[in-house]
Scaffold this motif. Structure first.
Motif, PDB file in Angstrom:
ATOM      1  N   SER A   1     -38.056   1.455  23.240  1.00  0.00           N
ATOM      2  CA  SER A   1     -38.345   0.340  22.294  1.00  0.00           C
ATOM      3  C   SER A   1     -39.710  -0.219  22.795  1.00  0.00           C
ATOM      4  O   SER A   1     -40.277  -0.837  21.853  1.00  0.00           O
ATOM      5  CB  SER A   1     -37.314  -0.812  22.633  1.00  0.00           C
ATOM      6  N   GLU A   2     -40.431  -0.025  23.854  1.00  0.00           N
ATOM      7  CA  GLU A   2     -41.768  -0.634  24.039  1.00  0.00           C
ATOM      8  C   GLU A   2     -42.658  -0.073  23.336  1.00  0.00           C
ATOM      9  O   GLU A   2     -42.614   1.008  22.899  1.00  0.00           O
ATOM     10  CB  GLU A   2     -41.968  -0.389  25.465  1.00  0.00           C
TER      11      GLU A   2
ATOM     12  N   TYR B   1     -45.723   0.250  23.997  1.00  0.00           N
ATOM     13  CA  TYR B   1     -46.733   1.433  24.623  1.00  0.00           C
ATOM     14  C   TYR B   1     -45.736   2.618  25.143  1.00  0.00           C
ATOM     15  O   TYR B   1     -44.735   2.709  25.516  1.00  0.00           O
ATOM     16  CB  TYR B   1     -47.296   0.777  25.905  1.00  0.00           C
ATOM     17  N   LYS B   2     -46.509   3.706  24.761  1.00  0.00           N
ATOM     18  CA  LYS B   2     -45.789   5.185  24.884  1.00  0.00           C
ATOM     19  C   LYS B   2     -46.397   5.817  25.964  1.00  0.00           C
ATOM     20  O   LYS B   2     -45.768   6.303  27.064  1.00  0.00           O
ATOM     21  CB  LYS B   2     -45.665   5.863  23.632  1.00  0.00           C
TER      22      LYS B   2
ATOM     23  N   ASN C   1     -45.917   4.611  29.513  1.00  0.00           N
ATOM     24  CA  ASN C   1     -44.629   4.067  29.725  1.00  0.00           C
ATOM     25  C   ASN C   1     -44.055   5.011  30.674  1.00  0.00           C
ATOM     26  O   ASN C   1     -44.103   6.230  30.644  1.00  0.00           O
ATOM     27  CB  ASN C   1     -43.760   4.158  28.437  1.00  0.00           C
TER      28      ASN C   1
ATOM     29  N   GLU D   1     -47.903  -6.830  28.705  1.00  0.00           N
ATOM     30  CA  GLU D   1     -47.631  -5.905  27.701  1.00  0.00           C
ATOM     31  C   GLU D   1     -49.188  -5.795  26.846  1.00  0.00           C
ATOM     32  O   GLU D   1     -49.399  -4.652  26.379  1.00  0.00           O
ATOM     33  CB  GLU D   1     -46.581  -6.356  26.638  1.00  0.00           C
TER      34      GLU D   1
ATOM     35  N   VAL E   1     -42.709  -0.524  35.076  1.00  0.00           N
ATOM     36  CA  VAL E   1     -42.757  -0.087  33.482  1.00  0.00           C
ATOM     37  C   VAL E   1     -43.570   1.104  33.380  1.00  0.00           C
ATOM     38  O   VAL E   1     -43.762   1.531  32.206  1.00  0.00           O
ATOM     39  CB  VAL E   1     -42.687  -1.194  32.899  1.00  0.00           C
ATOM     40  N   SER E   2     -44.405   1.307  34.496  1.00  0.00           N
ATOM     41  CA  SER E   2     -45.687   2.345  33.916  1.00  0.00           C
ATOM     42  C   SER E   2     -45.985   3.287  35.145  1.00  0.00           C
ATOM     43  O   SER E   2     -45.674   3.034  36.254  1.00  0.00           O
ATOM     44  CB  SER E   2     -46.928   1.653  33.408  1.00  0.00           C
TER      45      SER E   2
END
Length: 339
Positions: free
Chosen positions: A66-67, A69-70, A73, A214, A260-261
């Motif tokens: 859903s975020e 940034y791909k 991620n 974000e 998250v990254s």
């Protein structure tokens, strides 16, 4: 969307799956982790029949992301990214120390500082040739001449260099720079970020003065979407209501980004507070929080510095900070490679 493959999935079955996904107009990429293979899907994934995918012999699971940034991620890239710059590594247990003056002033100054920080254990030389300043009357840097002096310091010491780019028109001047820095004020200069996405150099991306995590990750996404996956995130403090420090270091950003990254994260304690007395404790805090490096300003004579002298350590102060950093890195089991 990500498709998690079963362990030992036959290569021909995987290729057949990739071909089917590509025919749906999706961009695919296979990421091989330590234990799992993941196919990342970017595009209009509403066309994908998840039940049909799950029925494939080689598919273990399918997840929607859903975020916004791909590429940055961790769901798309479970393993930490290690960025290699010459003989240096940044990330996944490799710690880096980038040190030097805020501004390059003279050949004597930059070479002297470079020699000292290298002797103390730093493995990158940082220095500003182009300087964005709040006041138009403040020293703006030496520009192209400053870059030439940085390269002379690199030749004299062997230290690889990190310096900031401010404009697209100067990009050709950075051909011999090892890591290109995007400063806080340019974090959302999207045209610059897109251009840097097409270069083959690591990009050190500083967080904007008042940007969310974000938004910061989306700026990294601009670079990575262009094909350059070598992005280093730099937390340098954000603007809050606090007036006793120049900025407020968001130390929580370090473990959160790690969560998250997959990108390496370093901390700039000099800009974060503007106070030399806080550089040492915040460097220790950065290591404890999981940072992959620190960026520390050092000047051979801070009282005469043309910019940011108040936050610059003397060489002797830097020696003291480095002794502390080395002890903590040993305790944490992290590696500081020699330059």
């Amino acid at each position: 969307m990500i498709v998690i493959l079963k362990e030992g999935a036959p290569k021909d079955h995987v290729n057949h799956l990739l071909n089917d996904l590509t025919q749906l107009g999706l961009k695919t990429d296979v990421i091989k982790g330590e234990h799992k293979q993941i196919i990342t899907l970017i595009g209009d994934t509403t066309k994908v029949d998840i039940e049909n995918l799950m029925a494939r012999q080689v598919v273990e699971n399918v997840r929607r992301v859903s975020e916004p940034y791909k590429a940055a991620n961790r769901k798309f890239h479970p393993d930490d990214t290690i960025i290699t710059v010459g003989n240096q590594k940044i990330g996944q247990g490799y710690f880096t120390v980038m040190s030097g003056p805020c501004s390059v002033e003279t050949e004597e100054q930059i070479v002297e500082v470079a020699e000292h920080v290298k002797a103390a254990g730093a493995n990158f030389l940082r220095g500003g040739a182009f300087k964005p300043r709040t006041s138009p009357y403040s020293f703006q840097g030496l520009g192209a001449t400053g870059l030439e002096l940085l390269l002379k310091a690199k030749k004299a010491t062997g230290l690889q260099i990190v310096t900031e780019i401010m404009s697209l028109r100067d990009i050709d001047l950075f051909a011999d720079v090892d890591i290109i820095q995007v400063g806080a004020r340019n974090m959302q200069n999207f045209e610059l970020l897109k251009e840097l996405g097409h270069c083959n150099k690591p990009i050190l991306l500083k967080r904007g003065l008042a940007n969310t995590i974000e938004e910061w990750l989306m700026s990294a996404e601009y670079i990575m979407a262009g094909g350059n996956t070598n992005v280093i995130m730099c937390e340098r403090g954000i603007r809050t209501y606090e007036t006793m420090t120049r900025n407020t270091l968001d130390i929580s950003a370090v473990p959160l980004l790690k969560q998250v990254s997959h990108l390496p994260v370093i901390v700039d304690p000099s800009h974060a507070t503007g106070l030399t007395s806080l550089v040492k404790p915040l460097s220790k805090a950065a290591i404890a929080a999981g940072a992959d490096g620190v960026m520390i300003e050092v000047h051979n004579c801070p009282s005469k510095a043309l910019s940011d002298g108040a936050q610059s350590l003397t060489p002797d102060q830097f020696d003291n900070v480095m002794e502390s950093i080395k002890r903590q890195l040993e305790f944490e089991g992290k590696t500081l490679l020699k330059a």
